[in-house]
Structure formats: structure tokens, C-alpha cells
Design a protein around this motif. Sequence first.
Motif, short mmCIF file in Angstrom:
data_model
loop_
_atom_site.label_atom_id
_atom_site.label_comp_id
_atom_site.label_asym_id
_atom_site.label_seq_id
_atom_site.Cartn_x
_atom_site.Cartn_y
_atom_site.Cartn_z
N UNK A 141 0.82 -1.22 0.00
CA UNK A 141 0.00 0.00 0.00
C UNK A 141 0.85 1.26 0.00
N UNK A 142 1.91 1.21 0.78
CA UNK A 142 2.81 2.36 0.79
C UNK A 142 4.02 2.05 -0.09
N UNK A 143 3.83 2.33 -1.36
CA UNK A 143 4.87 1.97 -2.30
C UNK A 143 6.12 2.82 -2.13
N UNK A 144 7.25 2.17 -2.35
CA UNK A 144 8.51 2.90 -2.37
C UNK A 144 9.14 2.69 -3.73
N UNK A 145 9.69 3.76 -4.26
CA UNK A 145 10.35 3.66 -5.56
C UNK A 145 11.76 4.22 -5.42
N UNK A 146 12.71 3.47 -5.97
CA UNK A 146 14.08 3.99 -5.99
C UNK A 146 14.48 4.18 -7.43
N UNK A 147 15.07 5.34 -7.72
CA UNK A 147 15.44 5.63 -9.11
C UNK A 147 16.92 5.97 -9.22
N UNK A 148 17.57 5.35 -10.21
CA UNK A 148 18.90 5.79 -10.63
C UNK A 148 18.78 6.09 -12.11
N UNK A 149 19.06 7.32 -12.51
CA UNK A 149 18.89 7.70 -13.91
C UNK A 149 17.69 8.62 -14.06
N UNK A 150 16.95 8.46 -15.14
CA UNK A 150 15.87 9.39 -15.41
C UNK A 150 14.52 8.70 -15.50
N UNK A 151 13.46 9.41 -15.13
CA UNK A 151 12.13 8.85 -15.29
C UNK A 151 11.09 9.96 -15.29
N UNK A 152 10.04 9.72 -16.03
CA UNK A 152 8.88 10.62 -16.09
C UNK A 152 7.76 9.96 -15.30
N UNK A 153 7.28 10.65 -14.27
CA UNK A 153 6.25 10.08 -13.40
C UNK A 153 4.90 10.71 -13.69
N UNK A 154 3.90 9.86 -13.82
CA UNK A 154 2.54 10.33 -13.99
C UNK A 154 1.73 9.64 -12.89
N UNK A 155 1.65 10.31 -11.75
CA UNK A 155 1.15 9.67 -10.54
C UNK A 155 -0.25 10.18 -10.20
N UNK A 156 -1.15 9.27 -10.02
CA UNK A 156 -2.51 9.65 -9.61
C UNK A 156 -2.49 10.13 -8.18
N UNK A 157 -3.24 11.17 -7.94
CA UNK A 157 -3.26 11.68 -6.58
C UNK A 157 -4.12 10.79 -5.71
N UNK A 158 -3.57 10.41 -4.57
CA UNK A 158 -4.32 9.58 -3.65
C UNK A 158 -3.86 9.90 -2.24
N UNK A 159 -4.69 10.66 -1.54
CA UNK A 159 -4.29 11.15 -0.22
C UNK A 159 -4.08 10.00 0.76
N UNK A 160 -4.75 8.86 0.47
CA UNK A 160 -4.68 7.74 1.41
C UNK A 160 -3.38 6.95 1.26
N UNK A 161 -2.63 7.29 0.23
CA UNK A 161 -1.45 6.48 -0.03
C UNK A 161 -0.19 7.32 0.14
N UNK A 162 0.82 6.76 0.79
CA UNK A 162 2.08 7.50 0.95
C UNK A 162 3.12 6.90 0.01
N UNK A 163 3.28 7.53 -1.12
CA UNK A 163 4.28 7.06 -2.07
C UNK A 163 5.55 7.89 -1.89
N UNK A 164 6.68 7.23 -1.81
CA UNK A 164 7.94 7.95 -1.67
C UNK A 164 8.91 7.49 -2.76
N UNK A 165 9.53 8.45 -3.38
CA UNK A 165 10.52 8.14 -4.42
C UNK A 165 11.89 8.57 -3.91
N UNK A 166 12.83 7.64 -3.91
CA UNK A 166 14.18 7.99 -3.52
C UNK A 166 15.04 8.08 -4.76
N UNK A 167 15.75 9.21 -4.89
CA UNK A 167 16.66 9.39 -6.02
C UNK A 167 17.92 10.03 -5.47
N UNK A 168 19.04 9.31 -5.53
CA UNK A 168 20.26 9.83 -4.92
C UNK A 168 19.99 10.12 -3.46
N UNK A 169 20.36 11.32 -3.01
CA UNK A 169 20.19 11.66 -1.59
C UNK A 169 18.87 12.34 -1.29
N UNK A 170 17.98 12.43 -2.27
CA UNK A 170 16.73 13.12 -1.96
C UNK A 170 15.55 12.15 -1.94
#
Lengths: 314, 204
Positions: A141-170
Motif C-alpha cells: 500500500x505504501x509503495x517505495x520507488x528507488x530511481x537511478x537515472x531518469x524517469x517521467x512520473x505520472x502519478x494519480x493523486x491519492x491522499x490515502x497512499x504514501x508514495x515515496x521516491x528515492x533518487x540519490x540523496x533526496x
Amino acid sequence: MIREDETGNSRSIFDAASAWHVETSRDDMDWEGFMTWLAADPRHRSAYDQIALADSLVEEHRDNLHEHDVRQAGRWRRPLKWSAGLTAAAAASLIAFFAPHFLSAPMATYQTFGSTEQVALEDGSTVLLAPRSRLVVTGGRDEKIELAGGAWFNIRHNAARALAITAGQVEITDIGTRFDVQATDGQVRVAVAEGEVQVSSSSLAQPVHLHSGDALLFDGEGGRAAVSKLPTDAVGQWRQGRITYEETPLSLVIADLARYSGIQVEIGRALRGRLFSGTLVVSNGKAALRDLSQLMGLELHHDRSGYRLDERER
Amino acid sequence: MKQHSGQDVGSGLAGVFELHRHDLARFLAARCGDSEEAKDLLQELWIRLSTRAIGPIANPRAYLFRMANNLVLNHTRCRHRTMLRDRRWLRTDGDERSPEDRSDPDLLADEQIERQQEVEILRSAIDALPPGAQRALRLHRLDGHDQGEVGRIMGISRSGVEKHLAVAMRHLRNALADRGYFAPKVSRERGTTSAAKPRTEERP
């Protein structure tokens, strides 16, 4: 052509336009005469645009038009070919179709090489992964995404879900939007086309909120972030084979050329921080590299070991 | 024009810019046909000159004009690509989804097809060029020789090279125009060939 009919006329206009265009590379080009010709008739300008566009198209497709493609292939790494990418694109959409099934596994890793890949998340959101990039999705339910390189995100807004994307140190959170992330060698760029995101990092005193048209550049070495404006249609433009830069360090431009064009360029340490503004057509790496060297007034060298950009010798 | 000594490079060129600012502004206005755009581009040119060190240049005035001309071309190219993209959307009339609902890979694949078509149009147009024009163009644009080198290789004068190249450019422009490359709207009903419209196979 003596007849003054339209075809005769426009034919001589295009003759004149191409003669002017060819002459522009001369040091003794008659710029005054060119100006007078341009001002004489609005059709002159449009004819010149077409000639110049045709010429630049040849430059853009130079690698594909070259007779000696095969001979060159052994000497340097070939830039990403969109033509060859066609089947890959078809394959990528198939993967996207089946992806939700894969994602029932706790973790999925996507690695691209010369082409892009579309990744579908459980809620219907999508990620278009750039060439030579890696995405790790940890499901649930609480998806985590880690990215190295480039990506275009098209994310549906969902207040009930905590999505976190980690890229480098951010870490990017509070997402409900379309945005682009580029993570390269400790530097992370986040640009928002629509909606907003929050970017945080242990080396930043407080999180940064980005809105549509904001572009953040995070420098891992200095632990600093700078926010600037970028036209929203320039966000994630690599999907159309182009990248627009606004005062971007040359080291990042070079990293992008490696990722999006498959072309390796070396630059001296002194040039790494030099700023570049402009648009590069990265779907043709060699043309992009030539444009870059011309726009920045740098010398482009090419030998057995590859490409190199240097200061012009004094 | 000889006041540029080769030392003090960056500010030297900026100095030359000031000297020719008026001419450059006139040139950009004539070249863009839009005084607002010309103003922006003059500003952009100045920023480029002042933020970057540029090596000594034999003829700074010609260099500045070329740079200005390239800036306009860059903008024209962007605008043209945007026009092509918009046209792609308009042309997918068999597709009832609005542009916003179509997924990115669709558009990317369309663009890839169009770019492949561009290559095919150019390739056959280059093959069809008169021999001299074809050789000059290949040496200059595909092999990267400057015009002087092309002249030496072909054993002809610089103006001979220019004539060949001008013929080549006009032919390539015509080939692209015949296939609707410059048309601002969807206007391919006439003279459409199968190669120019592969979409019909995909979306019956």
C-alpha cells in the motif's frame, strides 16, 4: 524564369534562400545584403526557414544517413537509434500491460539499456523509465520507488497512499502529479509539469515544495538545492528526443548525452561547472554534441578514445 | 573590426557585441519578423556572450551574426517540432481519445515513425541529387568537412562548393515540402503515399 507566375517566383526565392544559407558560414558573408533581402518580402523569410530547417534535419539524422555507418560502428558506440527503438517501444508497452501482475511480488526491478520502458503501478499511475536507468518498486500500500537515472512520473493523486521516491540523496513525497526526475552522480534534478511535490534530504534544512513549472537542482557534494523556473512543456522533454537546459552545469549535460544519446564525452575539470542554456536534440547524439560545442564555443575533438570537449586554444 | 586582439576574450566579444548591437537587433528583427521575439533573442545572445568564455575569433562580427542566426534557427526548430507534434495529435482522428488520454508511448512511437520517415525522405532525396551536389553535401554534412576542405577534395573553388550545396539544400527542401513536412495543417490528402502514412495500417 521570366514568367512572373507564382511557381516561377517561389522557385527563384528558394534558390536565393539556399544561396544565402550556404554563404552564412563565410567570414565575409554579406549580412547587410542578407538583411535587405529578408526585409524585401515576408516570403523570403519563410523560404529561408524552410531551407535552414531542411539543412538542420540532415544534421540531425546524420548518423542514419551516413554511407559508412558500418565502418563507423566499430569505432565508437552508436548513439541510440529511434528506429531500432521501435520494437523496444512496442515491447515496453506490452510490459506495461502485464506489469500489475508482476507487481504482486513484493519488489520489482526495471533496468533499461538503449530504450525506454513504461512501468505501470498498481493504482494505474505510470512511470516512463529513461534509457540506461534503473527503477526499483517495492510494492504494497505504501509503495517505495528507488530511481537511478531518469524517469517521467505520472502519478494519480491519492491522499490515502504514501508514495515515496528515492533518487540519490533526496526523497520525493506528497505526490499527485506529473513530473520528471533525473538522478546522476549525486546530483538530482526534479521538475514539475503539473501539480506539486515535496523534496527533502538529510542535507537540506527543510523540505522544498515544488509546483508546476518549478525545477530543482540538488547538488549532493555541496548538499545544496537551487530552484528555478522551466516552461512546463520543457519538463520531461527527453520523451520527445529533446532536452532544454537553463543555466545547467556542463557535467550534467554530458551525463544526459551519455544517458539519452549513448554518446560518451570527456570534459576537463575546469569545464564541469560551466553553465549551459539551450535545447539539444538528444535523439541524435553527434548532432547534439556539435550543437553543444558550437553554442558554448568549445572545441570538439574526436579520436580513437572517443569525444572530448576542450577550451578553444588561445 | 580589428580592435579585438585575442586577449581579454570574453569581455572583448561583449565589446564587439555593444559595437554591433544595433545591427544585430536589426538583423534579428528581419530574420524573425517579430520584434518581440527579436528582442528576446538579442537578450539571449548577450547572456550567452557574457556568461561564457569564448576563444579568440578571427572575425568577431561574422561570428556574432552567425550566432544570432543559429539562435533563430534553434527557435524555429523547436517551433517546428511542436507544430509536427500538434499535427500528429490532429491526425489521429480515428483515435477517439483526446491527446491527454493517450499514453506517452503512443506519441513516442508516432514520433519515432515520423523521424524514421524523415530519414527515408532525406535518404532518397540525397540519392537523387545531381552528382556534384550529392558529393559536396555528403562531404560537408555527413563527413563533416568544412566548405574549404570540400573544395580541396573535389578540386573545385569555394564558390563552386557553395553552388553545389545550394542546389542540394533546395532539392532537400523540395523533397520535404512535397511530403508535407512544412505544412502547418493536416493537408496530406493529395499525393499521399503509403510510406508517408503508415498509421492507417495500425488504426483501421
